[in-house]
Design a protein around this motif. Structure first.
Motif, PDB file in Angstrom:
ATOM      1  N   GLU A 137     -28.929  33.330  40.748  1.00 14.68           N
ATOM      2  CA  GLU A 137     -28.989  34.156  39.530  1.00 14.68           C
ATOM      3  C   GLU A 137     -29.516  35.563  39.787  1.00 14.68           C
ATOM      4  OE1 GLU A 137     -27.894  33.172  36.493  1.00 14.68           O
ATOM      5  OE2 GLU A 137     -27.221  31.320  37.461  1.00 14.68           O
ATOM      6  N   LEU A 138     -30.309  35.733  40.845  1.00 17.69           N
ATOM      7  CA  LEU A 138     -30.986  37.028  41.010  1.00 17.69           C
ATOM      8  C   LEU A 138     -30.341  37.903  42.080  1.00 17.69           C
ATOM      9  CD1 LEU A 138     -34.695  35.888  40.597  1.00 17.69           C
ATOM     10  CD2 LEU A 138     -33.136  36.774  38.873  1.00 17.69           C
TER      11      LEU A 138
ATOM     12  N   LEU B  95     -36.487  37.925  48.021  1.00 15.17           N
ATOM     13  CA  LEU B  95     -37.150  36.709  47.536  1.00 15.17           C
ATOM     14  C   LEU B  95     -38.391  36.459  48.397  1.00 15.17           C
ATOM     15  CD1 LEU B  95     -37.029  34.342  45.514  1.00 15.17           C
ATOM     16  CD2 LEU B  95     -35.860  33.026  47.291  1.00 15.17           C
ATOM     17  N   ASP B  96     -39.562  36.556  47.759  1.00 17.63           N
ATOM     18  CA  ASP B  96     -40.837  36.428  48.474  1.00 17.63           C
ATOM     19  C   ASP B  96     -41.307  34.974  48.446  1.00 17.63           C
ATOM     20  OD1 ASP B  96     -43.079  37.234  49.832  1.00 17.63           O
ATOM     21  OD2 ASP B  96     -44.044  38.201  48.120  1.00 17.63           O
ATOM     22  N   ASP B  97     -42.082  34.600  49.452  1.00 20.48           N
ATOM     23  CA  ASP B  97     -42.666  33.262  49.509  1.00 20.48           C
ATOM     24  C   ASP B  97     -41.582  32.192  49.410  1.00 20.48           C
ATOM     25  OD1 ASP B  97     -45.232  34.542  49.447  1.00 20.48           O
ATOM     26  OD2 ASP B  97     -45.011  34.757  47.286  1.00 20.48           O
ATOM     27  N   ALA B  98     -40.415  32.487  49.998  1.00 22.68           N
ATOM     28  CA  ALA B  98     -39.255  31.603  49.878  1.00 22.68           C
ATOM     29  C   ALA B  98     -39.601  30.199  50.355  1.00 22.68           C
ATOM     30  CB  ALA B  98     -38.087  32.162  50.681  1.00 22.68           C
ATOM     31  N   GLY B  99     -39.225  29.220  49.543  1.00 16.11           N
ATOM     32  CA  GLY B  99     -39.412  27.825  49.923  1.00 16.11           C
ATOM     33  C   GLY B  99     -40.756  27.245  49.536  1.00 16.11           C
ATOM     34  N   THR B 100     -41.632  28.049  48.920  1.00 15.55           N
ATOM     35  CA  THR B 100     -42.963  27.539  48.598  1.00 15.55           C
ATOM     36  C   THR B 100     -43.135  27.225  47.113  1.00 15.55           C
ATOM     37  OG1 THR B 100     -43.917  29.705  48.133  1.00 15.55           O
ATOM     38  CG2 THR B 100     -43.994  28.974  50.411  1.00 15.55           C
ATOM     39  N   GLY B 101     -42.166  27.596  46.276  1.00  9.85           N
ATOM     40  CA  GLY B 101     -42.473  27.502  44.837  1.00  9.85           C
ATOM     41  C   GLY B 101     -41.363  26.997  43.958  1.00  9.85           C
ATOM     42  N   TYR B 102     -41.161  27.723  42.865  1.00  7.31           N
ATOM     43  CA  TYR B 102     -40.337  27.236  41.767  1.00  7.31           C
ATOM     44  C   TYR B 102     -38.835  27.385  41.957  1.00  7.31           C
ATOM     45  CZ  TYR B 102     -44.590  27.038  39.039  1.00  7.31           C
ATOM     46  OH  TYR B 102     -45.820  26.718  38.577  1.00  7.31           O
ATOM     47  N   GLY B 103     -38.432  28.594  42.375  1.00  7.02           N
ATOM     48  CA  GLY B 103     -37.050  29.010  42.162  1.00  7.02           C
ATOM     49  C   GLY B 103     -35.989  28.318  42.979  1.00  7.02           C
ATOM     50  N   GLY B 104     -36.163  28.368  44.298  1.00  9.84           N
ATOM     51  CA  GLY B 104     -35.173  27.779  45.183  1.00  9.84           C
ATOM     52  C   GLY B 104     -33.793  28.346  44.951  1.00  9.84           C
TER      53      GLY B 104
ATOM     54  N   LEU C 118     -44.646  32.154  41.173  1.00  7.26           N
ATOM     55  CA  LEU C 118     -44.828  32.116  39.718  1.00  7.26           C
ATOM     56  C   LEU C 118     -43.489  31.790  39.068  1.00  7.26           C
ATOM     57  CD1 LEU C 118     -46.848  35.470  39.535  1.00  7.26           C
ATOM     58  CD2 LEU C 118     -47.803  33.169  39.279  1.00  7.26           C
ATOM     59  N   PRO C 119     -43.513  30.984  37.988  1.00  7.38           N
ATOM     60  CA  PRO C 119     -42.243  30.587  37.367  1.00  7.38           C
ATOM     61  C   PRO C 119     -41.637  31.712  36.522  1.00  7.38           C
ATOM     62  CG  PRO C 119     -44.088  29.671  36.147  1.00  7.38           C
ATOM     63  CD  PRO C 119     -44.678  30.391  37.314  1.00  7.38           C
ATOM     64  N   LEU C 120     -40.327  31.829  36.587  1.00 10.06           N
ATOM     65  CA  LEU C 120     -39.591  32.733  35.693  1.00 10.06           C
ATOM     66  C   LEU C 120     -39.108  31.908  34.512  1.00 10.06           C
ATOM     67  CD1 LEU C 120     -37.245  34.859  37.997  1.00 10.06           C
ATOM     68  CD2 LEU C 120     -38.807  35.773  36.289  1.00 10.06           C
ATOM     69  N   LYS C 121     -39.477  32.332  33.295  1.00  8.13           N
ATOM     70  CA  LYS C 121     -39.077  31.529  32.122  1.00  8.13           C
ATOM     71  C   LYS C 121     -37.643  31.843  31.737  1.00  8.13           C
ATOM     72  CE  LYS C 121     -43.708  31.577  30.221  1.00  8.13           C
ATOM     73  NZ  LYS C 121     -44.072  32.994  30.457  1.00  8.13           N
ATOM     74  N   ASP C 122     -37.296  33.128  31.814  1.00  9.47           N
ATOM     75  CA  ASP C 122     -35.981  33.536  31.336  1.00  9.47           C
ATOM     76  C   ASP C 122     -35.155  34.108  32.483  1.00  9.47           C
ATOM     77  OD1 ASP C 122     -33.792  34.439  29.996  1.00  9.47           O
ATOM     78  OD2 ASP C 122     -34.922  35.270  28.312  1.00  9.47           O
ATOM     79  N   LEU C 123     -34.486  33.196  33.160  1.00  6.38           N
ATOM     80  CA  LEU C 123     -33.754  33.584  34.366  1.00  6.38           C
ATOM     81  C   LEU C 123     -32.579  34.511  34.049  1.00  6.38           C
ATOM     82  CD1 LEU C 123     -34.140  33.016  37.332  1.00  6.38           C
ATOM     83  CD2 LEU C 123     -32.628  31.050  37.145  1.00  6.38           C
ATOM     84  N   ARG C 124     -31.960  34.306  32.879  1.00  2.03           N
ATOM     85  CA  ARG C 124     -30.808  35.153  32.529  1.00  2.03           C
ATOM     86  C   ARG C 124     -31.228  36.593  32.280  1.00  2.03           C
ATOM     87  NH1 ARG C 124     -27.485  34.479  27.948  1.00  2.03           N
ATOM     88  NH2 ARG C 124     -26.451  36.347  28.735  1.00  2.03           N
ATOM     89  N   GLU C 125     -32.319  36.744  31.502  1.00  2.00           N
ATOM     90  CA  GLU C 125     -32.852  38.079  31.218  1.00  2.00           C
ATOM     91  C   GLU C 125     -33.268  38.744  32.541  1.00  2.00           C
ATOM     92  OE1 GLU C 125     -33.003  39.466  28.159  1.00  2.00           O
ATOM     93  OE2 GLU C 125     -33.779  41.321  29.052  1.00  2.00           O
ATOM     94  N   ALA C 126     -33.950  37.974  33.389  1.00  5.31           N
ATOM     95  CA  ALA C 126     -34.373  38.499  34.688  1.00  5.31           C
ATOM     96  C   ALA C 126     -33.159  38.964  35.485  1.00  5.31           C
ATOM     97  CB  ALA C 126     -35.158  37.437  35.457  1.00  5.31           C
ATOM     98  N   GLY C 127     -32.109  38.152  35.468  1.00  9.30           N
ATOM     99  CA  GLY C 127     -30.888  38.484  36.198  1.00  9.30           C
ATOM    100  C   GLY C 127     -30.309  39.812  35.734  1.00  9.30           C
ATOM    101  N   MET C 128     -30.343  40.046  34.410  1.00  9.71           N
ATOM    102  CA  MET C 128     -29.795  41.293  33.870  1.00  9.71           C
ATOM    103  C   MET C 128     -30.624  42.500  34.310  1.00  9.71           C
ATOM    104  SD  MET C 128     -28.287  39.860  30.265  1.00  9.71           S
ATOM    105  CE  MET C 128     -29.503  40.630  29.294  1.00  9.71           C
TER     106      MET C 128
ATOM    107  N   LEU D 160     -39.703  41.378  35.341  1.00 10.84           N
ATOM    108  CA  LEU D 160     -38.277  41.046  35.375  1.00 10.84           C
ATOM    109  C   LEU D 160     -37.795  40.573  34.020  1.00 10.84           C
ATOM    110  CD1 LEU D 160     -38.252  39.093  38.741  1.00 10.84           C
ATOM    111  CD2 LEU D 160     -37.327  41.362  38.324  1.00 10.84           C
ATOM    112  N   GLU D 161     -38.665  39.888  33.283  1.00 12.06           N
ATOM    113  CA  GLU D 161     -38.237  39.301  32.017  1.00 12.06           C
ATOM    114  C   GLU D 161     -38.234  40.307  30.869  1.00 12.06           C
ATOM    115  OE1 GLU D 161     -39.463  34.677  32.827  1.00 12.06           O
ATOM    116  OE2 GLU D 161     -40.984  36.069  32.153  1.00 12.06           O
ATOM    117  N   LEU D 162     -38.921  41.441  31.065  1.00 15.40           N
ATOM    118  CA  LEU D 162     -38.888  42.511  30.059  1.00 15.40           C
ATOM    119  C   LEU D 162     -38.190  43.710  30.689  1.00 15.40           C
ATOM    120  CD1 LEU D 162     -42.603  42.201  28.922  1.00 15.40           C
ATOM    121  CD2 LEU D 162     -40.585  41.352  27.716  1.00 15.40           C
ATOM    122  N   PRO D 163     -37.444  44.493  29.873  1.00 13.45           N
ATOM    123  CA  PRO D 163     -36.646  45.569  30.463  1.00 13.45           C
ATOM    124  C   PRO D 163     -37.459  46.786  30.914  1.00 13.45           C
ATOM    125  CG  PRO D 163     -36.321  45.481  28.097  1.00 13.45           C
ATOM    126  CD  PRO D 163     -37.191  44.317  28.442  1.00 13.45           C
ATOM    127  N   PHE D 164     -38.775  46.834  30.604  1.00 11.81           N
ATOM    128  CA  PHE D 164     -39.484  48.108  30.794  1.00 11.81           C
ATOM    129  C   PHE D 164     -39.493  48.572  32.260  1.00 11.81           C
ATOM    130  CE2 PHE D 164     -43.513  48.153  33.017  1.00 11.81           C
ATOM    131  CZ  PHE D 164     -43.758  46.800  33.231  1.00 11.81           C
TER     132      PHE D 164
END
Ligand code: C2E
Ligand code: CA
Ligand code: CA
Ligand code: CA
Length: 277
Positions: free
Chosen positions: A191-192, A176-185, A152-162, A122-126
């Motif tokens: 954003e996504l 959204l997988d594993d909802a409620g168990t981790g970082y994003g909430g 797993l944490p997303l470092k660049d949420l804006r890039e991921a969003g794009m 998600l963080e890289l456009p490839f």
């Protein structure tokens, strides 16, 4: 007769060879396995518990060893995810999908198969760019979903969003997988541009373990409904869980109660039987 010294040297050679191959690092063995296309998708159906019909599937990676044994990702997914190999594997799985599921994709235009992504997809456009190319070549992107894990944490949420937007424009469904168990909430949800929330087994289990303490499950369901998102419940093992989820309005369910993940051939057979009945 063969001299004993030759037999002895051959035996030594064989033993050293055996020890040697076992000492190759997991990373190296995985590199070879990817080259030999030993990593394939197994498919686990997602069921509309109200009608019993199959509405989709999740692709889950399996390592088919040369001796035919099937290894689950628990033993190797971390090594894959920490290296660039995961990019190659994910693309291989996505590329095989139209062939693996040809009959299903054609007969059920609403059938959707999901693939698990890692933050670097998600963080890289490839990955999004690769999908754009596939879609130009007739790939059925409206029958594809991507699962973004909260594990797993997303470092660049804006890039991921794009990048998510790029995929969404192709018709890809965002889960959204594993909802409620981790970082994003809530930040991931906002954003996504999430379409579907996959409720983790952890919360589905509370329906059996402590049925009077399902507040988090209920709050997750309520939130999804408020935000107009679809819900899929994971890890449904018991009929009582399925029923309780249906009563809470969660129709789409996945778990051993319905089926384990299966090879592509087995999955298509399973789907045919369900279609006919
Ligand atoms: P996940 O994405 O949360 O996938 C669900 C896991 O729960 C799968 O394990 C599935 O086989 C298992 N499962 C399904 N129904 C039930 C049930 O009723 N009871 C129980 N106890 N388990 C159930 P699996 O296939 O071993 O995969 C484990 C994890 O490995 C996945 O968890 C996912 O995070 C990761 N993974 C699998 N395939 C891929 C892949 O292609 N790419 C990436 N990046 N990760 C993958
Ligand atoms: Ca998943
Ligand atoms: Ca999951
Ligand atoms: Ca999970």
């Amino acid at each position: 007769t063969i001299p004993i010294s030759i037999v002895f040297s051959l035996l030594c050679f064989y033993i050293i060879h055996l020890i040697g191959t076992q000492h190759y690092s997991l990373g190296y063995r995985l590199t070879l396995a990817v080259k030999r296309r030993e990593l394939v998708a197994f498919y686990q159906p997602i069921i509309d518990a109200q009608t019993g019909y199959i509405v989709g599937a999740e692709a889950l990676v399996r390592w088919i060893k040369p001796n035919g044994s099937v290894e689950s990702p628990g033993a190797f997914i971390q090594t894959l995810e920490q290296s660039k190999l995961i990019n190659k594997v994910t693309l291989q799985l996505v590329n095989n999908m139209p062939n693996d599921l040809a009959e299903v994709l054609q007969c059920s235009p609403n059938f959707r198969c999901s693939i698990n992504l890692v933050p670097q997809h998600l963080e890289l456009p490839f990955f999004a760019d690769e999908l754009v190319t596939l879609s130009k070549n007739g790939y059925p992107c409206h029958q594809l979903a991507i699962e973004i894990t909260e594990r797993l944490p997303l470092k660049d949420l804006r890039e991921a969003g794009m990048n998510v937007e790029k995929m969404k424009a192709l018709g890809v469904c965002i889960e959204l997988d594993d909802a409620g168990t981790g970082y994003g909430g809530a930040s991931y949800l906002q954003e996504l541009n999430i379409d579907v929330i996959k409720i983790d087994k952890l919360f589905v289990d509370t329906l059996i373990i402590s049925p009077d303490r399902t507040q988090v499950l209920d709050a997750n369901i309520q939130m999804a409904k408020t935000l107009g998102m679809q819900i899929i419940a994971e890890g449904v093992e018991e009929p009582s869980q399925s029923k309780a989820l249906l009563e809470k309005g969660v129709r789409f369910q996945q778990g051993y109660l319905f089926a384990q993940p299966m090879s592509a051939v087995e999955f298509v057979k399973f789907w045919r039987i369900r279609q006919e009945s």
